[in-house]
Design an enzyme around this catalytic site. Structure first.
Site, short mmCIF file in Angstrom:
data_model
loop_
_atom_site.label_atom_id
_atom_site.label_comp_id
_atom_site.label_asym_id
_atom_site.label_seq_id
_atom_site.Cartn_x
_atom_site.Cartn_y
_atom_site.Cartn_z
N SER A 42 0.84 -1.21 0.00
CA SER A 42 0.00 0.00 0.00
C SER A 42 0.87 1.24 0.00
O SER A 42 1.94 1.25 0.61
CB SER A 42 -0.90 0.03 1.24
OG SER A 42 -1.62 1.25 1.29
N TYR A 99 -1.87 0.04 10.28
CA TYR A 99 -2.09 -0.51 8.93
C TYR A 99 -0.79 -0.37 8.11
O TYR A 99 -0.31 -1.34 7.50
CB TYR A 99 -3.25 0.23 8.26
CG TYR A 99 -3.47 -0.14 6.81
CD1 TYR A 99 -3.89 -1.43 6.47
CD2 TYR A 99 -3.24 0.78 5.79
CE1 TYR A 99 -4.08 -1.78 5.13
CE2 TYR A 99 -3.43 0.44 4.46
CZ TYR A 99 -3.85 -0.84 4.13
OH TYR A 99 -4.04 -1.18 2.82
P1 NDP Z 1 -11.59 -5.57 -0.75
O1 NDP Z 1 -12.14 -5.30 0.62
O2 NDP Z 1 -12.49 -5.42 -1.91
O3 NDP Z 1 -10.91 -6.99 -0.79
C1 NDP Z 1 -10.26 -7.55 0.30
C2 NDP Z 1 -10.21 -9.05 0.09
O4 NDP Z 1 -9.52 -9.65 1.20
C3 NDP Z 1 -11.59 -9.67 0.02
O5 NDP Z 1 -11.63 -10.59 -1.05
C4 NDP Z 1 -11.73 -10.39 1.35
O6 NDP Z 1 -12.51 -11.57 1.17
C5 NDP Z 1 -10.28 -10.77 1.62
N1 NDP Z 1 -10.05 -11.06 3.03
C6 NDP Z 1 -10.13 -10.22 4.09
N2 NDP Z 1 -9.88 -10.88 5.23
C7 NDP Z 1 -9.62 -12.17 4.87
C8 NDP Z 1 -9.29 -13.34 5.59
N3 NDP Z 1 -9.18 -13.33 6.93
N4 NDP Z 1 -9.09 -14.49 4.91
C9 NDP Z 1 -9.22 -14.51 3.56
N5 NDP Z 1 -9.52 -13.45 2.84
C10 NDP Z 1 -9.72 -12.28 3.48
O7 NDP Z 1 -10.35 -4.56 -0.86
P2 NDP Z 1 -9.19 -4.40 -1.95
O8 NDP Z 1 -9.42 -5.23 -3.13
O9 NDP Z 1 -9.01 -2.94 -2.12
O10 NDP Z 1 -7.94 -4.95 -1.11
C11 NDP Z 1 -7.00 -5.84 -1.64
C12 NDP Z 1 -5.62 -5.48 -1.09
O11 NDP Z 1 -5.26 -4.18 -1.58
C13 NDP Z 1 -5.52 -5.40 0.43
O12 NDP Z 1 -4.33 -6.04 0.86
C14 NDP Z 1 -5.43 -3.91 0.71
O13 NDP Z 1 -4.71 -3.64 1.89
C15 NDP Z 1 -4.71 -3.42 -0.52
N6 NDP Z 1 -4.89 -2.01 -0.81
C16 NDP Z 1 -6.12 -1.49 -1.14
C17 NDP Z 1 -6.24 -0.14 -1.40
C18 NDP Z 1 -7.55 0.49 -1.78
O14 NDP Z 1 -7.62 1.74 -1.86
N7 NDP Z 1 -8.61 -0.25 -2.04
C19 NDP Z 1 -5.10 0.78 -1.32
C20 NDP Z 1 -3.87 0.13 -0.97
C21 NDP Z 1 -3.78 -1.21 -0.72
P3 NDP Z 1 -13.56 -12.19 2.21
O15 NDP Z 1 -14.14 -11.04 3.00
O16 NDP Z 1 -14.54 -12.88 1.32
O17 NDP Z 1 -12.75 -13.14 3.03
#
Ligand code: NDP
Length: 246
Positions: free
Chosen positions: A143, A156
């Protein structure tokens, strides 16, 4: 490892929404065999159906990245179903944003468990397979929060910078046996912000995201670029932000 994308077996955690979902679709449309992982199995199933209807190979597994055995099961699915594991994408992540004086210790632990330990468990599940195969590729989604440090995002950012640090060590330890790529997105339009429990901060971040967030496909393209390189080429760190983000 073969060059390009077609035929590669790619595991993606957090594939049920956002960046993981967009990446799975883009890789599959380029001929990768994708293994989707997250907790919301209904979402995974719907995505798997779409990928399969387009004629591409896919598998999915309901799992939790905070459970080490689930990551072992996940990489095993890739090997059992498709015969190998070429790329492990540690993408699952969460954020809980408070000033540290508010002592959201539960949120700190959640972020450490998902963002840091979840990534380490993914690495631990993939490396023995990469060593056996003599090739592999780890892609960790980090990030820009770890690059530009701001109040409320301290823990975070710390979990994300821990991943940045261990990714570099892992790259140096590879000695040509695997590739390591870290991708740091800025604001991306996903469900990520809606999972922040601090309402005031969630609303502030959501307003910023509404103004500037870029689509998840912008990050998916970077993943495709990194995987697509010739096998002797390791794309190290990529930062992708909205043009207007400071
Ligand atoms: P989303 O919330 O759309 O996706 C997050 C994903 O992580 C979901 O598929 C969720 O699936 C999964 N997840 C969360 N907890 C668990 C768990 N305990 N076990 C398995 N899966 C898990 O957000 P993003 O797509 O934006 O996030 C993806 C990555 O990008 C993250 O690492 C985030 O930190 C990073 N990021 C995002 C930014 C943004 O602005 N969106 C900016 C910078 C970094 P489910 O709930 O079904 O388990």
């Amino acid at each position: 490892m073969e060059n390009g994308i077609a035929g590669k077996v790619v595991v993606i955690t957090g594939a049920s929404s956002g960046i993981g979902e967009a990446t799975a679709e883009m890789l599959a449309s380029n001929g990768a065999k994708v293994v989707l992982a997250a907790r919301r199995t209904g979402r995974l199933k719907a995505l798997a159906n779409r990928i399969q209807e387009n004629g591409n190979d896919v598998a999915y597994l309901e799992m939790d990245v905070t459970v080490r055995a689930d990551l072992v099961r996940l990489t095993s699915v890739a090997v059992e179903k498709f015969g190998k594991l070429d790329v492990m994408i540690n993408n699952a992540g969460i954020s809980q944003l408070y000033k540290m004086e508010e002592l959201d210790v539960e949120g700190w632990e959640q972020m450490i468990n998902v963002n840091l330990k979840g990534t380490l468990y993914g690495i631990a599940a993939a490396l023995p397979i990469f060593i056996r195969q003599g090739s592999g590729h780890l892609i960790n989604i980090i990030s820009t929060a770890g690059i530009s440090i701001v109040p409320t995002m301290g823990v975070y950012a710390a979990t994300k910078n821990a991943v940045r640090t261990l990714s570099e060590a892992l790259r140096q330890e590879s000695l040509g046996r695997w590739r390591v790529t870290g991708i740091s997105p800025g604001y991306v339009a996903t469900e990520f912000v809606s999972n922040i429990k601090n309402e005031a901060i969630r609303n502030t971040i959501q307003a910023q995201a509404d103004q500037m967030a870029i689509p998840a496909e912008a990050i998916a393209r970077a993943v495709v670029y990194a995987i697509d390189q010739p096998d002797k080429v390791d794309v190290g760190d990529i930062v992708i932000r909205p043009t207007v983000q400071n």
